[in-house]
Design an enzyme around this catalytic site. Sequence first.
Site, PDB file in Angstrom:
ATOM      1  N   ASP A  24       0.806  -1.220   0.000  1.00  0.00           N
ATOM      2  CA  ASP A  24       0.000   0.000   0.000  1.00  0.00           C
ATOM      3  C   ASP A  24       0.844   1.279   0.000  1.00  0.00           C
ATOM      4  O   ASP A  24       1.831   1.369   0.728  1.00  0.00           O
ATOM      5  CB  ASP A  24      -0.873  -0.015   1.265  1.00  0.00           C
ATOM      6  CG  ASP A  24      -1.740   1.228   1.405  1.00  0.00           C
ATOM      7  OD1 ASP A  24      -2.634   1.408   0.572  1.00  0.00           O
ATOM      8  OD2 ASP A  24      -1.499   2.031   2.334  1.00  0.00           O
ATOM      9  N   GLU A  69       1.352  -0.869  -4.973  1.00  0.00           N
ATOM     10  CA  GLU A  69       0.375   0.187  -5.277  1.00  0.00           C
ATOM     11  C   GLU A  69       1.136   1.494  -5.384  1.00  0.00           C
ATOM     12  O   GLU A  69       1.608   2.031  -4.392  1.00  0.00           O
ATOM     13  CB  GLU A  69      -0.679   0.338  -4.179  1.00  0.00           C
ATOM     14  CG  GLU A  69      -1.735   1.365  -4.592  1.00  0.00           C
ATOM     15  CD  GLU A  69      -2.303   2.224  -3.461  1.00  0.00           C
ATOM     16  OE1 GLU A  69      -3.396   2.761  -3.616  1.00  0.00           O
ATOM     17  OE2 GLU A  69      -1.639   2.397  -2.423  1.00  0.00           O
TER      18      GLU A  69
END
Length: 601
Positions: free
Chosen positions: A242, A317
Amino acid sequence: MPSWTRVSWIVVAVAVVVGVVVGTVTWAIIGRGPSPPELRNLDWWENTVIYQIYPRSFKDTNGDGIGDLRGITSELEHFVDAGVGAIWMSPIFSSPMIDFGYDISDFYDIHYEYGTMADFEELVSRAHELGIKVLLDYVPNHASTESDYFKRSVAREPGYENYFVWADPVIDSQNNSRVPSNWISQFGGSVWEWNEIRQQYYLHQFAVEQADFNFREPAVRQEMLNIMRFWIEKGADGFRLDAIPHLFEANPNDHGGVYPDEPLTGNMFLTSDQPGYTTQEHVRDLIELYDVVYEWRDFVDRWQEDNQAETKVLLAEAYANITMTMLYYGNERGRIGAHFPFNFDFITSLSAKSNARDFVYVINRWLTYMPRGQVANWVFGNHDNNRMPSRFRTNMVDGLNGLNMMLPGVAITYQGEEIGMRDGYVSWEDTVDVSACNQGNPDNYLEYSRDPARTPYHWNNSTSAGFSTSQSTWLPVAEDYREINLQAQKEAERSHFKVYQSLTRLRKEPAVSHGDHHIQALSKNTLVLVRHIITYDTFALVFNVGTETDTVDLSTITLLAEPMTVYASSIFSRRVPGDTVPLGEVTLQPGEALVLQAPPT
Ligand SMILES: *[C@@H]1O[C@H](CO)[C@@H](O)[C@H](O)[C@H]1NC(C)=O
Ligand SMILES: *[C@@H]1O[C@H](CO)[C@@H](O)[C@H](O)[C@H]1NC(C)=O
Ligand SMILES: *[C@@H]1O[C@H](CO)[C@@H](O)[C@H](O)[C@H]1NC(C)=O
Ligand SMILES: *[C@@H]1O[C@H](CO)[C@@H](O)[C@H](O)[C@H]1NC(C)=O
């Protein structure tokens, strides 16, 4: 020689003789055609379909209006049915839920609303029995201010003093105390928050409650590996990483001991507390962060080797420009990083306004910049962006899923895309997303809100769309669930789900799993994607991405040959699977897509 060995030698000898005879006869019958190419063995992830689950909205089994792990376990058959090979779940770890799980307070435990560690273990073991891989969301950039790490760091406990990015106030020429720099958080407001106890500011690139870890602190780097090892040992098959571009901020040591201010962008429509008011030269894409990603890759590869395990994948990401994105694959000095960085081009570079040439350009850009030998991937939506049919047009669902499944590499589906779920309406009163609550007001909150893409999944047309037995759910169920739901689509003769199933099946065809790709705009609005490999059937997706009926000529595509049949088509198309299509002019309605099957060329 034991007799079983003699028997197996005889079996082998007979098999060889039969093989030679059959081969010779076949050769005689079909003549000197090319022999089938050797199909490289693909690792489990290289051609799979990965499905993103937003656990809070997938399936609720205890009637509290919030999805849970048992809900996911109870619906694992859905993935088998859909042709999905792996799931990745948005965070399921203990969290005060300020940012719905992206603010983790205990990286080693399951969030109580989602279940227990036993539920997680059950989920993994059931998924593995069904051949489904399980990927977790790994949130390294920050921890909840309720985490032990943060509390200990506030208290300057030995070993934790530098776990977060702490800074003294800056005293200006007027002897006023101010924040260390003008940096603005992703959710609005300064990145610096004063802590009374420690008498220092801490940095948060996201919400105030999400304190950024200090990745220049070796103890943090080590702890990140501990977390990774913990979940791998629990059976995770990999991680989605993330918010990676935010791992590092400029180092005061390189700037005369201060945190350098960002230049202003000059955007006059923004106020000084809104993201975009300043540039982000000092707060994202810093080159140092790539070494951390490479370190993680070394770690999982070593674990895998030591344990003779299947590949553990890392998916980054990263919303970054193409150069900085490709660096996640690895660098020119031979370091390797993520198995792939997510390709967000269908979210960030294409929309309902794009024509066929835009699609072709954007697709080729990724394939051109991607380092040799790497695997591509395609993302059409996620929990941070409006849903795919809402960003594009609802009549494009099957064509977009067609591109996702037929482009080379890994296909990624966000929960609901397989049934064409659209954004749900969430009123200002019902809005819970921190991004919208911080930055929005009743008139403009939808510009910031990620709630419309997070409304519960539509299983059927009963109470709360079959998501929960409760009438009241954490976000409202979208009103269109009576028409758009999985059960109805399974029963209908034609539906997005049925098209999706045939597309995931198609991925097993050698042309799609191993073939070349050829993509071109046949007209302003119609594109063609051909997947081809010698001696096997060719497949072509013809897709009108425009708003008008369009006629194109397929006879110019030399890889195609007659007889061509429809393998799949948009649910509203007049052509259905099995129909013959001549290798000539074909007329497509707005949004219409056809997948054609043609003989080997
Ligand atoms: C600056 O402010 C501090 C704290 O408010 C005060 O103690 C100090 O005397 C001030 N210095 C000057 C030069 O005004
Ligand atoms: C991408 O960003 C980096 C760092 O911000 C910059 O140096 C580079 O020129 C950019 N590349 C492209 C293609 O925009
Ligand atoms: C809808 O789905 C829920 C959850 O799977 C199930 O309990 C319910 O029986 C279903 N309703 C109908 C009418 O099929
Ligand atoms: C609800 O779904 C069932 C099963 O798909 C269908 O038979 C029924 O007609 C639907 N009811 C309504 C009111 O749409």
